[in-house]
Scaffold this active site. Structure first.
Site, short mmCIF file in Angstrom:
data_model
loop_
_atom_site.label_atom_id
_atom_site.label_comp_id
_atom_site.label_asym_id
_atom_site.label_seq_id
_atom_site.Cartn_x
_atom_site.Cartn_y
_atom_site.Cartn_z
N ASP A 169 0.86 -1.18 0.00
CA ASP A 169 0.00 0.00 0.00
C ASP A 169 0.90 1.23 0.00
O ASP A 169 1.55 1.54 1.01
CB ASP A 169 -0.92 -0.01 1.22
CG ASP A 169 -1.99 1.08 1.16
OD1 ASP A 169 -2.25 1.60 0.05
OD2 ASP A 169 -2.55 1.43 2.22
N GLY A 171 1.69 4.99 0.18
CA GLY A 171 1.01 6.11 0.82
C GLY A 171 -0.11 5.59 1.70
O GLY A 171 -1.28 5.89 1.50
N GLY A 173 -1.20 6.08 4.66
CA GLY A 173 -1.93 6.86 5.65
C GLY A 173 -1.77 6.29 7.04
O GLY A 173 -0.68 5.88 7.45
N GLY A 175 -3.04 3.54 8.03
CA GLY A 175 -2.97 2.08 8.00
C GLY A 175 -4.27 1.31 7.84
O GLY A 175 -4.26 0.08 7.84
N GLN A 198 1.80 9.53 10.78
CA GLN A 198 1.07 8.37 10.28
C GLN A 198 1.81 7.08 10.58
O GLN A 198 1.20 6.07 10.97
CB GLN A 198 0.83 8.52 8.78
CG GLN A 198 -0.15 9.62 8.41
CD GLN A 198 -0.36 9.73 6.91
OE1 GLN A 198 0.46 9.26 6.12
NE2 GLN A 198 -1.45 10.35 6.52
N CYS A 360 -13.13 22.24 -1.34
CA CYS A 360 -13.01 20.99 -2.10
C CYS A 360 -14.37 20.34 -2.31
O CYS A 360 -14.64 19.78 -3.38
CB CYS A 360 -12.07 20.03 -1.38
SG CYS A 360 -10.33 20.51 -1.48
#
Length: 398
Positions: A169, A171, A173, A175, A198, A360
């Site tokens: 995985d 990147g 984050g 987990g 992280q 966003c």
């Protein structure tokens, strides 16, 4: 021309657009652009009017962050009205594609700036799994927690992960995805991140879950990972790569992917065919305060560079509407905890994130930006033959 004349000229132009805004000056005077204003913009000094009479999302956002103006009203209304002001005054064309100067050091610094605020800061408005990416909503009434678990399963089902297979995985984050892959799907997982916060959080959670023999998190650049993996996921990471580096990013994934393996890239994309920036200065604000050196490719460029790197796309899904819903949840939760967020992050960072999340949400709702999941295999290899013939397997559930 004196500021008061410029301001009167601005008021005259704006009133014809019916924008539900009250403009309040430092001396207590106020001017309504609509009989029923939903937002109040307070100019704290005469100098702050320069941002008001020449509005873009960047200049208004900067003035708010720096305390030159204050904004009263629901944050989603604030962004809507700021956009209407900018649209009434400015060019609605898309700025040219943004290209930054990427290196291992600048990429690491950009990640640290964005993610290493504090884990407590993010946990106040994310779901309980700490998933900082687009959720997957089966209905618009799904909770954020439901949507994020559904997203994790949607990804793991898409790549058809099987017990005993290895997962990388990129990147990772905090987990959540790799931990679910191990616990619910029987995989063996490695996650990499450049964020120290992280990394520490995921490491502690892996130990707490008792899966350290099957799950590992590394504070490592994906370019330094060695070996091969049956499955690779990259969720919300390739936005940091840079347009000029997309092919090398996908080539690295190609190298790390075992023959017969499957990769899924989940990332934000521009809706401008030339990979242009978001309109009205929104991208400038994000680059200045939130995501230094972030660059968004159009889906066409993403697919082109993926194919050039030797990966064959097998499935593409647009989750733009899902990200609009996710961000509305985040913005609402951030707003609900506003005093707590101020204490955690300080006034300036609180203001940045308040308008960033709502902005966003607006951008995804209005098709300025999108989110695509792309499942791919090695071109010409056996990977495509390892996937079922139809998409039905993606929705079979576990």
């Amino acid at each position: 021309m004196p500021w008061n004349n410029l301001f009167e000229d601005f008021l005259g132009r704006m009133r014809s657009h019916g924008i539900p805004l009250r403009l309040q000056l430092w001396n207590g005077k106020h001017f309504d652009l609509h009989p029923e204003p939903r937002v109040t913009l307070i100019a704290n000094t005469a100098g702050s009017l320069r941002h008001v009479i020449n509005p873009t999302l960047d200049t208004l956002g900067k003035a708010y962050v720096e305390g030159e103006i204050d904004l009263e009203g629901h944050v989603l209304d604030v962004v809507d009205i700021a956009t209407r002001l900018a649209a009434a005054e400015g060019d609605d064309g898309r700025p040219a594609a943004r290209t930054g100067r990427h290196s291992r050091e600048t990429d690491k610094n950009a990640i640290a700036y964005h993610y290493d605020v504090s884990n407590e800061f993010y946990s106040a408005w994310l779901d309980k799994e700490m998933v900082y990416s687009c959720g997957y909503f089966r209905t618009e009434n799904d909770t954020l927690d439901q949507a994020q678990l559904q997203k994790l399963d949607h990804i793991l089902n898409k790549i058809n992960i099987q017990p005993g297979q290895t997962l990388l995985d990129i990147g990772c984050g905090w987990g959540a995805l790799m931990i679910r892959a191990v616990k619910q799907y029987g995989a063996r997982a490695v996650g990499v991140t450049l964020s120290e916060n992280q990394y520490e959080y995921a490491k502690e959670r892996i130990a707490r879950e008792g899966i350290a023999d099957r799950c590992e998190v590394r504070l490592q650049d994906y370019r330094d990972v060695t070996g091969q993996f049956d499955r690779i996921t990259s969720v919300g990471m390739f936005e940091h790569v840079g347009l000029k580096n997309l092919e090398s990013y996908f080539r690295r994934i190609h190298t790390l992917l075992a023959d017969g393996g499957v990769v899924m890239n989940h990332g934000i994309t521009s809706t401008d065919v030339n990979s242009g920036d978001t309109p009205f200065g929104g991208g400038d604000f994000i680059d200045r305060y939130v995501f230094p050196d972030g660059e968004l490719p159009h889906i066409a460029l993403t697919l082109k560079e993926m194919c050039a790197a030797g990966l064959e796309p097998m499935d593409v899904e647009n989750l733009r509407r899902h990200y609009a819903l996710t961000l509305k949840h985040w913005a609402e939760r951030f707003e609900e905890h506003s005093e707590h967020m101020r204490k955690l992050a300080g006034e300036q960072r609180y203001r940045i994130w308040r308008v960033y999340l709502a902005g966003c949400a607006y951008g995804f709702t209005h098709d300025w930006i999108s989110l695509n999941q792309i499942v791919a295999v090695k071109a010409g290899g056996p990977g495509m033959n390892r996937l079922p013939l139809t998409r039905e397997y993606m929705y079979a559930g576990r």
